[in-house]
Design a protein around this motif. Structure first.
Motif, PDB file in Angstrom:
ATOM      1  N   ASP A 106      47.857  17.866  41.027  1.00  0.00           N
ATOM      2  CA  ASP A 106      46.634  18.779  40.095  1.00  0.00           C
ATOM      3  C   ASP A 106      46.310  20.204  41.098  1.00  0.00           C
ATOM      4  OD1 ASP A 106      46.917  17.090  38.169  1.00  0.00           O
ATOM      5  OD2 ASP A 106      45.071  15.953  38.605  1.00  0.00           O
ATOM      6  N   ASP A 107      45.998  19.739  42.387  1.00  0.00           N
ATOM      7  CA  ASP A 107      45.579  20.808  43.193  1.00  0.00           C
ATOM      8  C   ASP A 107      46.699  22.032  43.255  1.00  0.00           C
ATOM      9  OD1 ASP A 107      43.270  19.404  43.392  1.00  0.00           O
ATOM     10  OD2 ASP A 107      43.609  18.914  45.787  1.00  0.00           O
ATOM     11  N   LEU A 108      47.813  21.528  43.674  1.00  0.00           N
ATOM     12  CA  LEU A 108      49.051  22.447  43.590  1.00  0.00           C
ATOM     13  C   LEU A 108      49.196  23.197  42.476  1.00  0.00           C
ATOM     14  CD1 LEU A 108      51.538  23.563  45.172  1.00  0.00           C
ATOM     15  CD2 LEU A 108      52.786  21.441  44.289  1.00  0.00           C
ATOM     16  N   PHE A 168      46.569  25.736  42.174  1.00  0.00           N
ATOM     17  CA  PHE A 168      46.501  26.668  43.209  1.00  0.00           C
ATOM     18  C   PHE A 168      47.473  27.731  42.539  1.00  0.00           C
ATOM     19  CE2 PHE A 168      48.375  28.773  46.845  1.00  0.00           C
ATOM     20  CZ  PHE A 168      47.471  28.971  47.732  1.00  0.00           C
ATOM     21  N   SER A 169      48.523  27.323  41.891  1.00  0.00           N
ATOM     22  CA  SER A 169      49.401  28.333  41.193  1.00  0.00           C
ATOM     23  C   SER A 169      48.850  28.981  40.261  1.00  0.00           C
ATOM     24  CB  SER A 169      50.948  27.595  40.906  1.00  0.00           C
ATOM     25  OG  SER A 169      51.602  28.436  40.182  1.00  0.00           O
ATOM     26  N   THR A 200      50.598  32.804  39.807  1.00  0.00           N
ATOM     27  CA  THR A 200      51.889  32.812  39.992  1.00  0.00           C
ATOM     28  C   THR A 200      52.758  32.174  39.014  1.00  0.00           C
ATOM     29  OG1 THR A 200      51.854  30.748  41.206  1.00  0.00           O
ATOM     30  CG2 THR A 200      51.510  32.635  42.552  1.00  0.00           C
ATOM     31  N   LYS A 201      54.204  32.298  39.093  1.00  0.00           N
ATOM     32  CA  LYS A 201      55.177  31.413  38.272  1.00  0.00           C
ATOM     33  C   LYS A 201      55.345  30.210  39.068  1.00  0.00           C
ATOM     34  CE  LYS A 201      56.810  35.646  35.944  1.00  0.00           C
ATOM     35  NZ  LYS A 201      57.850  36.783  35.659  1.00  0.00           N
TER      36      LYS A 201
END
Length: 580
Positions: free
Chosen positions: A209-211, A214-215, A220-221
């Motif tokens: 979930d954090d990753l 963060f994206s 970002t894609k």
């Protein structure tokens, strides 16, 4: 406490070591361990070779550290010595520039290095441009970066919801976030009906979930690198990957694409036998069918990207690496696997000295030309884009994360970074995934403080000035590197990246584009504490975050619309020319 206990408990403890630095040497080596020298002087840097081979003027074998020190102290030309305990070899050097990690090596600075010679007089130089027809184009998401799942990159203890880290990720103007690296091969996903029990490296719900957050916050894609190692006989076992995909779908996570396997190609140089291009293509077909099943609407289906082979370091690249790319692409085509992009990993290994060596910098373009020719002849490109899927100044050997000088957190490294961005774009690459955003000694931000490093700021200026239409340029002097990108938004702007590798200034004449330009502005980066330091200035003013942690005003300097431009010694300049 950040809720990562079930994953963090399985990782090794993160070792924090101190770095001892002399006031005259602001950037020694990341991960160095301070010690007491038999010389009674310092600084002492353990497990590190200081000073490149070019600076070694004497070698003495069958020595000991005390004798090595005496030899250095007795020679006025000796600034630093390195003693290697295994070979009992003593190396005397006249400069500290260039460092590398090596177990069992001890380096000691015995006297301050001599001041650099004064810069020579300005030299004239001319840049030519092939215009208006571009030679290639890059993706609007060209400048991208990676987050590495390896434990020695700090992934398992890093909180990606950190506000400063998320802010800097957004401000960097990224295209893609590629979640990949050697650690992804060993990563298990505790999602759905799968648990972390029995696995050393595990991605739990909180970490995923954090990753994903963060994206999203960075804009970002999101490209996720899947492990190829779960096997069902001779083929990929995609059960755990499917659980991850279903979890992401339920959380409305937007996956741009998936990779499968990280540097799992067979390597004749090491004798390592992993997966053949034929077997990888068959596994990619399983990935394609899985994506079809989970995303029936082709317009919403994540892309397929790969195969991420390792081993691109020199020119010409090893034949087996090029053959792997070619055979993987042709096998995917035969099986009907819709490759969106073909990727490879690349590390040409630069240091403080070689970052300003045009022969070393030329390796980036040489590798690109070989990859281009291989894929074009195989019929893979241009149907599939070519990505530098993982590219950095150095490969592996990451020391512990410390706050302070690190081996590639220097202004010198920015010359490699900007030159590589320009060279890959000029050679038809669509995306450049820098290894990595944060993670030990070759990231864009400091792994301990999250402060931006010189490469971060240089990348921001590249994004501010360089468009997507790539033009051919040529410089009249090999110590002046030049790249040019045009904007395709109808503004008629052309951005130039100009790298002065020389110890003297250049008076540079740029070509006219569509007649006389109406305006020209310049952003020039210079070091404030030497090439091995982390401090830099933009147009003569220190460039760093404001006290409140926000971005400073990034303001260019206006210059006359005609006439030569003065580029300081060892500087990186971005010139934006407007014509409409």
């Amino acid at each position: 406490q950040h809720p990562r206990a079930d994953s963090m408990a399985t990782t090794n403890a993160w070792v924090t070591n101190a770095v001892v630095a002399a006031a005259a040497l602001l950037a020694l080596v990341a991960g160095a361990v301070a010690g007491v020298s038999v010389c009674g002087t310092g600084p002492v840097v353990n497990n590190t070779v200081m000073g490149s081979k070019e600076h070694t003027f004497a070698r003495h074998d069958h020595s000991d550290e005390a004798s090595c020190c005496s030899l250095c102290l007795g020679n006025r030309s000796c600034v630093v010595f390195t003693y290697e305990t295994a070979s009992r070899a003593c190396f005397l050097k006249n400069a500290t520039d260039g460092s590398e990690q090596r177990d069992g090596a001890v380096s000691v600075v015995v006297r301050p290095p001599p001041p650099p010679p004064p810069p020579g007089p300005p030299q004239p130089a001319t840049v030519t441009l092939t215009y208006p027809t571009p030679i290639s184009s890059v993706s609007p998401s060209y400048k991208s970066w990676n987050i590495d799942a390896s434990s020695n990159r700090g992934f398992f203890h890093r909180n990606l919801t950190n506000a400063k880290l998320a802010y800097l990720a957004k401000q960097s103007g990224p295209g893609y976030l590629r979640f990949g690296g050697s650690g992804n091969n060993d990563l298990h996903y505790s999602l759905g009906n799968y648990t972390c029990k029995g696995y050393q490296y595990c991605l739990n719900e909180t970490m995923f979930d954090d990753l994903a957050w963060f994206s999203k916050m960075a804009g970002t894609k999101f490209v996720f690198g899947l492990s190829l190692d779960p096997r069902n006989g001779s083929q990929w076992d995609y059960g755990n990957a499917e659980a991850l995909m279903r979890y992401g779908i339920a959380r409305n996570v937007s996956f741009f694409g998936f990779e499968l396997g990280n540097e799992v190609n067979s390597d004749s140089a090491t004798g390592l036998l992993r997966y053949s291009p034929e077997s990888e293509a068959k596994d990619f077909l399983l990935l394609h069918k899985l994506l079809q099943r989970l995303w029936p609407d082709a317009s919403e289906r994540p892309k397929i990207i790969g195969p991420d082979p390792h081993g691109f370091h020199k020119v010409p690249p090893s034949t087996d690496k090029l053959d792997f790319l070619r055979d993987f692409g042709t096998n995917c085509s035969a099986l009907g696997v819709p490759l969106f992009a073909v990727t490879h990993h690349e590390y040409i290994e630069v240091n403080t000295m070689s970052s300003l060596d045009p022969d070393v910098l030329d390796l980036t373009a040489g590798i690109a030309a070989a990859v281009n020719a291989t894929l074009a002849n195989a019929g893979v490109s241009p149907k599939a884009e070519i990505w530098a899927g993982e590219i950095g100044p150095h490969n592996g050997g990451s020391p512990p994360c410390v706050d302070g000088p690190q081996r590639w957190s220097t202004f010198a490294d920015s010359f490699w970074y900007i030159d590589a961005l320009g060279a890959k774009a000029r050679n038809g690459y669509s995306v450049f995934c820098r290894q990595d955003f944060v993670g030990i000694d070759y990231g864009l931000v400091d792994c301990a403080t999250y402060d931006p490093l010189p490469d971060y700021w240089a990348g921001v200026l590249f994004g501010y000035t360089m468009g997507t239409a790539v033009y051919a340029t040529n410089s009249s002097d090999r110590m002046l590197r030049s790249y040019a990108h045009g904007w395709t938004d109808g503004s008629g702007k052309v951005g130039f990246a100009l790298l002065n590798l020389a110890s003297h200034s250049f008076d540079v004449t740029l070509p006219a584009v569509d007649g006389t330009p109406t305006t020209r502005v310049i952003y020039t980066l210079t070091a404030t504490d030497g090439l091995e330091g982390r401090g830099l200035a933009l147009n003569g003013k220190p460039l760093k975050l404001l006290p409140n942690g926000l971005f400073p005003a990034i303001v260019p300097r206006s210059v006359p619309s005609t006439g030569a431009l003065a580029l300081p010694p060892m500087s990186i300049s971005f010139v934006l020319v407007s014509h409409k």
